[in-house]
Write an enzyme that holds these catalytic residues in place. Sequence first.
Site, PDB file in Angstrom:
ATOM      1  N   ASN A 168      27.110   6.613  35.446  1.00 52.29           N
ATOM      2  CA  ASN A 168      27.754   6.074  34.084  1.00 52.29           C
ATOM      3  C   ASN A 168      29.178   5.485  34.264  1.00 52.29           C
ATOM      4  O   ASN A 168      29.983   5.246  33.589  1.00 52.29           O
ATOM      5  CB  ASN A 168      27.119   6.338  32.671  1.00 52.29           C
ATOM      6  CG  ASN A 168      26.107   6.708  32.673  1.00 52.29           C
ATOM      7  OD1 ASN A 168      24.824   7.767  31.905  1.00 52.29           O
ATOM      8  ND2 ASN A 168      25.505   5.267  32.400  1.00 52.29           N
ATOM      9  N   ASP A 209      18.126   6.440  25.411  1.00 58.52           N
ATOM     10  CA  ASP A 209      18.845   5.423  26.229  1.00 58.52           C
ATOM     11  C   ASP A 209      18.993   4.197  25.115  1.00 58.52           C
ATOM     12  O   ASP A 209      17.890   3.741  23.851  1.00 58.52           O
ATOM     13  CB  ASP A 209      18.108   4.604  27.558  1.00 58.52           C
ATOM     14  CG  ASP A 209      18.653   3.590  28.164  1.00 58.52           C
ATOM     15  OD1 ASP A 209      19.870   3.480  27.692  1.00 58.52           O
ATOM     16  OD2 ASP A 209      17.905   3.043  28.886  1.00 58.52           O
TER      17      ASP A 209
HETATM   18  C1  IPE Z   1      20.526   6.058  31.630  1.00 59.07           C
HETATM   19  O1  IPE Z   1      20.447   5.497  31.127  1.00 59.07           O
HETATM   20  C2  IPE Z   1      21.666   7.115  31.699  1.00 59.07           C
HETATM   21  C3  IPE Z   1      21.554   8.062  30.448  1.00 59.07           C
HETATM   22  C4  IPE Z   1      20.127   8.001  28.723  1.00 59.07           C
HETATM   23  C5  IPE Z   1      22.213   8.846  30.696  1.00 59.07           C
HETATM   24  P1  IPE Z   1      21.523   3.941  32.130  1.00 59.07           P
HETATM   25  O2  IPE Z   1      21.567   3.048  30.592  1.00 59.07           O
HETATM   26  O3  IPE Z   1      22.721   4.608  32.777  1.00 59.07           O
HETATM   27  O4  IPE Z   1      20.294   3.859  32.634  1.00 59.07           O
HETATM   28  P2  IPE Z   1      19.769   1.859  33.689  1.00 59.07           P
HETATM   29  O5  IPE Z   1      21.779   1.498  33.718  1.00 59.07           O
HETATM   30  O6  IPE Z   1      19.570   1.061  32.133  1.00 59.07           O
HETATM   31  O7  IPE Z   1      19.071   2.292  34.148  1.00 59.07           O
HETATM   32  C1  IPE Z   2      22.558   5.591  26.408  1.00 59.76           C
HETATM   33  O1  IPE Z   2      23.321   4.839  25.712  1.00 59.76           O
HETATM   34  C2  IPE Z   2      24.085   6.494  26.754  1.00 59.76           C
HETATM   35  C3  IPE Z   2      24.294   6.969  27.279  1.00 59.76           C
HETATM   36  C4  IPE Z   2      23.859   6.614  28.850  1.00 59.76           C
HETATM   37  C5  IPE Z   2      25.624   7.653  27.710  1.00 59.76           C
HETATM   38  P1  IPE Z   2      23.181   3.486  26.291  1.00 59.76           P
HETATM   39  O2  IPE Z   2      25.408   3.335  26.828  1.00 59.76           O
HETATM   40  O3  IPE Z   2      23.117   3.209  27.401  1.00 59.76           O
HETATM   41  O4  IPE Z   2      23.549   1.733  25.744  1.00 59.76           O
HETATM   42  P2  IPE Z   2      22.203   1.168  26.567  1.00 59.76           P
HETATM   43  O5  IPE Z   2      21.617   0.705  27.387  1.00 59.76           O
HETATM   44  O6  IPE Z   2      23.679   0.418  26.909  1.00 59.76           O
HETATM   45  O7  IPE Z   2      21.883  -0.112  25.251  1.00 59.76           O
HETATM   46 MG    MG Z   3      21.155   2.206  28.656  1.00 60.93          MG
END
Ligand code: IPE
Ligand code: IPE
Ligand code: MG
Length: 251
Positions: free
Chosen positions: A60, A12
Amino acid sequence: MVLPKHVAIIMDGNGRWAQSKGLPRVAGHQQGVLTVRGTVQECSKLGIEYLTLYAFSSENWSRPEGEVEALMGLLGQYLASELALLQEQQIRFHVIGDLSKLPTEIGQSLSHSMAVTSTNTGMTLTLALSYGSRNEILRGVQRLIADDKSGLVDASQLTEQQFSDYLDTAQLPDPDLLIRTSGEMRISNFLLWQLAYTELYFCSCYWPEFDASQLHAALEDYSRRCRRYGGVSSALSAKQHQNESLEEASH
Ligand code: IPE
Ligand code: IPE
Ligand code: MG
């Protein structure tokens, strides 16, 4: 050092990493792919048996269309570019999630990577794609109901092990260690059933910044944990016995 057999990672913070550098979110995802490569290599080198990476959640899909497209594009590139490296390191490739939702070419690429690496004898790398644990459990229950109706299984006598076999992770042991980067302390619908007794480790760095030293810190922290599974650890109970005997002797 006691190594976990199965490490799962919620990768994340790509978007925030990019924003902190004044870059578009997609640049964070691009950088994140490099971290995936480094982490896979390091875990394989260390002798970790299973590495499971949360790459794209069922939730996502609700992100802006452009970001979803960019992520699918990066995934396609990753699969194409990484196969040689997986073969070289004898890594078995596996996927979990609702793959029916992924673009057809990605589905084909995934099947190809799994088939080509299926006889490899090293680490098993699992990507969680279009994955949500509640959705996984529902799909499992639907298959279970169908098998119960056709007499393949007796749902009223179902064991926890049999139920586990209906999940996408049927081939995998439960994770020993879960790492989440970016400072968020939540599970976000990842492996809800499988994480029942997993050790949790949260670190504040964004995923693109996660490197071998961060991984080693997580592994060292894990090696100091005392896993009790609801019981009492042998070391702890031995010490308690000793204290109790001392107390008795002093009376
Ligand atoms: C969790 O991260 C999913 C992945 C790392 C693929 P998200 O960024 O989607 O989760 P939330 O929205 O912070 O809970
Ligand atoms: C994790 O990084 C990757 C995916 C969930 C695909 P994020 O895209 O969630 O990055 P933040 O949490 O918005 O910084
Ligand atoms: Mg994230």
